[in-house]
Scaffold this motif. Structure first.
Motif, PDB file in Angstrom:
ATOM      1  N   VAL A   1       0.862  -1.255  -0.145  1.00 28.15           N
ATOM      2  CA  VAL A   1      -0.239   0.079  -0.103  1.00 28.15           C
ATOM      3  C   VAL A   1       0.912   1.288  -0.091  1.00 28.15           C
ATOM      4  O   VAL A   1       0.561   2.132  -0.727  1.00 28.15           O
ATOM      5  CB  VAL A   1      -0.902   0.016   1.334  1.00 28.15           C
ATOM      6  N   ALA A   2       1.910   1.290   0.863  1.00 28.65           N
ATOM      7  CA  ALA A   2       2.693   2.382   0.808  1.00 28.65           C
ATOM      8  C   ALA A   2       3.548   2.545  -0.373  1.00 28.65           C
ATOM      9  O   ALA A   2       3.669   3.760  -0.925  1.00 28.65           O
ATOM     10  CB  ALA A   2       3.975   2.122   2.147  1.00 28.65           C
ATOM     11  N   ILE A   3       3.987   1.613  -1.011  1.00 37.17           N
ATOM     12  CA  ILE A   3       4.690   1.503  -2.295  1.00 37.17           C
ATOM     13  C   ILE A   3       3.577   2.108  -3.336  1.00 37.17           C
ATOM     14  O   ILE A   3       3.985   3.131  -4.054  1.00 37.17           O
ATOM     15  CB  ILE A   3       5.035   0.342  -3.053  1.00 37.17           C
ATOM     16  N   MET A   4       2.470   1.801  -3.279  1.00 38.49           N
ATOM     17  CA  MET A   4       1.400   2.410  -4.172  1.00 38.49           C
ATOM     18  C   MET A   4       1.125   3.901  -4.046  1.00 38.49           C
ATOM     19  O   MET A   4       1.168   4.486  -4.969  1.00 38.49           O
ATOM     20  CB  MET A   4       0.092   1.675  -3.978  1.00 38.49           C
ATOM     21  N   PHE A   5       1.077   4.264  -2.808  1.00 35.99           N
ATOM     22  CA  PHE A   5       0.768   5.698  -2.285  1.00 35.99           C
ATOM     23  C   PHE A   5       2.057   6.412  -2.767  1.00 35.99           C
ATOM     24  O   PHE A   5       2.073   7.899  -2.838  1.00 35.99           O
ATOM     25  CB  PHE A   5       0.421   5.760  -0.831  1.00 35.99           C
ATOM     26  N   SER A   6       3.197   5.974  -2.931  1.00 37.84           N
ATOM     27  CA  SER A   6       4.394   6.707  -3.277  1.00 37.84           C
ATOM     28  C   SER A   6       4.426   7.345  -4.535  1.00 37.84           C
ATOM     29  O   SER A   6       5.300   7.962  -5.016  1.00 37.84           O
ATOM     30  CB  SER A   6       5.863   5.835  -2.923  1.00 37.84           C
ATOM     31  N   GLY A   7       3.601   6.805  -5.450  1.00 40.00           N
ATOM     32  CA  GLY A   7       3.435   7.367  -6.572  1.00 40.00           C
ATOM     33  C   GLY A   7       2.913   8.744  -6.769  1.00 40.00           C
ATOM     34  O   GLY A   7       3.509   9.513  -7.579  1.00 40.00           O
TER      35      GLY A   7
END
Length: 201
Positions: free
Chosen positions: A1-7
């Motif tokens: 989830v955090a990797i996705m939000f780092s977009g």
């Protein structure tokens, strides 16, 4: 989830870098023209973006749904005879807003709302006003845009690093420490410090 939000942070870094090079020569309007370019990708996104699993099962497109399930859960055995059904909510399974205030959850709910509101306010304020504030502090436009770049790098590292720490430890202490560190960094940004220190903050 955090990797996705780092977009979100990657987009912020890209816009800050582009802005530091282009705004000086072409004015702030150029950023809005660049922001319009992704709309040209809409037909490709429309074609390539998969339907949701729920929609496919509801529409009885089981072959497409099974392909997605195989990707999501490769450990599961999905065959031609596997039957996919929706986990429909039963009556009384809904969660009305008043349930957030029952069983001594009222104070926690209010504080949760306040925390999220303040986070969104801070993200908006920093993303919108940090370059302007740094210009007023005496930095060039290019250098001010690089502060926005540094902010987004920190956001990406913080999101992914915080996610890893939250998986390893517990979410509450990780969030508390990160909020306290973030508040301290914001306070220290108000002092006249060397540029390297400001970028680090």
């Amino acid at each position: 989830v955090a990797i996705m939000f780092s977009g979100y942070a990657i987009g912020g870094m890209a816009s800050a870098l582009l802005g530091s090079f282009l705004v000086v020569d072409y004015g702030w309007e150029i950023m809005f023209y660049i922001a319009g370019i992704p709309t040209l990708l809409l037909p490709i996104i429309w074609k390539m973006l998969p339907e949701s699993l729920m929609y496919l099962v509801k529409e009885k497109r089981h072959d497409e749904a099974k392909k997605i399930v195989r990707k999501l859960a490769p450990q599961e055995t999905i065959t031609a005879s596997t039957n996919l059904i929706l986990d429909e909510p039963t009556k009384g399974d809904d969660a009305p807003i008043k349930a957030l205030f029952l069983k001594n959850r009222g104070f926690t709910t209010i504080m949760f709302w306040v925390a999220f509101f303040m986070c969104l306010l801070m993200v908006y304020a920093l993303a919108s006003w940090l370059p302007k504030l740094m210009i007023q502090a005496g930095y060039s436009l290019g250098a001010s845009m690089l502060f926005l770049f540094a902010l987004n790098i920190g956001g990406m590292i913080g999101a992914i690093g915080g996610g890893v720490l939250a998986d390893k430890f517990h979410l509450k202490p990780v969030l508390t420490i990160m909020f306290v560190a973030g508040a301290a960094a914001l306070i220290l940004l108000g002092y006249n410090s060397p540029q390297v220190v400001l970028y680090s903050l």
